[in-house]
Design an enzyme around this catalytic site. Structure first.
Site, PDB file in Angstrom:
ATOM      1  N   ARG A 147       0.472  -1.224   0.206  1.00 58.39           N
ATOM      2  CA  ARG A 147      -0.068  -0.308   0.043  1.00 58.39           C
ATOM      3  C   ARG A 147       0.969   1.871   0.050  1.00 58.39           C
ATOM      4  O   ARG A 147       0.659   2.755  -0.671  1.00 58.39           O
ATOM      5  CB  ARG A 147      -0.962  -0.428   0.491  1.00 58.39           C
ATOM      6  CG  ARG A 147      -1.965   0.791   1.445  1.00 58.39           C
ATOM      7  CD  ARG A 147      -3.194   0.656   2.141  1.00 58.39           C
ATOM      8  NE  ARG A 147      -3.905   1.775   2.823  1.00 58.39           N
ATOM      9  CZ  ARG A 147      -4.163   2.574   3.532  1.00 58.39           C
ATOM     10  NH1 ARG A 147      -3.787   2.108   4.767  1.00 58.39           N
ATOM     11  NH2 ARG A 147      -5.244   3.272   4.028  1.00 58.39           N
ATOM     12  N   HIS A 190       0.381   4.733  -2.642  1.00 56.68           N
ATOM     13  CA  HIS A 190       0.403   6.141  -1.551  1.00 56.68           C
ATOM     14  C   HIS A 190       1.381   7.121  -1.689  1.00 56.68           C
ATOM     15  O   HIS A 190       0.838   8.237  -2.055  1.00 56.68           O
ATOM     16  CB  HIS A 190       0.093   5.894  -0.292  1.00 56.68           C
ATOM     17  CG  HIS A 190      -0.798   5.132   0.521  1.00 56.68           C
ATOM     18  ND1 HIS A 190      -1.693   5.609   1.480  1.00 56.68           N
ATOM     19  CD2 HIS A 190      -2.278   4.493  -0.485  1.00 56.68           C
ATOM     20  CE1 HIS A 190      -3.452   5.317   1.697  1.00 56.68           C
ATOM     21  NE2 HIS A 190      -3.587   4.494  -0.013  1.00 56.68           N
TER      22      HIS A 190
END
Ligand code: HEM
Length: 325
Positions: free
Chosen positions: A64, A68
């Site tokens: 993740r 991001h």
């Protein structure tokens, strides 16, 4: 842009491949460190093998992290920078507060600095670490073009409107992904990252307890699944973590798509992939064809890793990922 993305979804696979390869030709190349730090990728894989053997739950947050980083001012490791002045940094933004694994990046970078000082960027470390956690979670291995350079600005305000919230519908997701040069296909394939990792109850409890502000449940979730989710997540619970792909949340596989097919995904965003016929057709194909998911995941990760990269003499190669030089 959105219609271009839909157009790309309809193209034959070989042509999409050619377009994707063209999309990576921005000064990045596979094996960028071949001459300057030939052991770089092996060092990263070795470190990550060790990290994953003791802390496999870091696979989710580290995958993740790359997403991001790339969605906010491109894949330039700006996410890793600590706040210096009065303005909070990207990592202080609410969607980033649930990220973990920064010390793993520091550990990998420290080993690279020992082996080849000042050569390997933090942005490439983030991309290669994301690649390796997928591989170590039994997912696909794919080559990544490298040569990204590190940015020198990290400002919380840059995160606004650039990280999709879980309540986004299909059109909102398509608009955001296409603003980053990513197609509907990339959206469907990259959402498959939710095959590993966990979520806080707070990211989806609106669907269980207050969907339209009247204390109701999202009717699009399988009604037999709702009590199971409610038993894990009580109202206003902000601490509990639930497996996004129950039963195989540590294994990178295509079961995320099977959950969507059964209306058992956690987020509105995941469920919204059912609302567009072309996207849903792809969901069903990937649910039944893990080999295709694996192949496409590598392609889409390369596309994502290419967002607004700094190359050549732009930016810098940070010595420490949390600080500009
Ligand atoms: C499509 C839009 C997306 C939305 C709305 C979204 C939203 C979220 C949310 C709300 C969480 C839970 C965070 C928490 O409560 O701890 C999460 C977790 C996660 N997301 Fe996404 N995400 C999206 C796309 C992606 C993409 C493109 C990737 C990577 C390819 C990704 C990988 C992950 C992973 C691996 C986790 C688990 C993190 C952990 O275990 O701590 N997501 N996502």
């Amino acid at each position: 842009m959105a219609s271009r993305s839909l157009f790309k979804l309809l193209l034959p696979l070989p042509l999409v491949f050619v377009l994707s390869v063209m999309a990576t030709a921005q000064g990045l190349k596979v094996g960028f460190y071949e001459k300057t730090c030939p052991q770089a990728e092996a060092i990263i894989y070795e470190e990550m093998t060790e990290v994953m053997s003791v802390a496999p739950s870091l696979a989710g947050p580290l995958l993740r992290m790359h997403f991001h980083d790339c969605f906010v001012k491109g894949c330039d490791a700006s996410l890793l920078l600590n706040r210096t002045g009065s303005v909070p940094a990207e990592k202080d933004s609410p969607p980033n507060l649930s990220l973990r694994g920064y010390s793993t990046i520091d550990r990998v970078k420290a080993r690279l600095e020992q082996a080849c000082p000042g050569i390997v960027s933090c942005a490439d470390v983030v991309a290669l670490v994301a690649r390796d956690v997928v591989r170590l979670a039994k997912g696909p291995y794919y080559n990544i073009p490298t040569g990204r350079r590190d940015g020198n600005r990290s400002d919380i305000r840059d995160t606004l409107g650039n990280l999709p919230p879980s309540i986004f519908n299909f059109q909102q997701l398509v608009t955001m992904f296409s603003s980053k040069g990513l197609s509907v296909k990339d959206l469907v394939v990259l959402s498959g990252g939710h095959t590993i990792g966990t979520s806080h109850c707070s990211a989806f409890s609106n669907r269980l307890y207050n969907f339209t502000g009247k204390g109701d449940t999202d009717p699009s979730i399988d009604s037999e699944y709702v009590p199971k989710l409610k038993s894990k997540c009580k109202p206003n619970d902000v601490n509990t973590l639930v497996e996004m792909d129950p039963g195989s949340f540590k294994t990178f596989d295509s079961s995320y798509y099977k959950l969507i097919a059964k209306r058992r995904s956690l987020f509105t965003s995941d469920g919204s992939l059912r609302s567009n016929p072309a996207a849903f057709a792809l969901v069903m194909r990937l649910a039944n064809n893990q080999a295709e998911f694996f192949k496409e995941f590598g392609v889409s990760m390369v596309n994502m890793g290419n967002i607004e990269v700094l190359t050549g003499t732009q930016g810098e190669i940070r010595k420490t990922c949390t600080l500009v030089n």
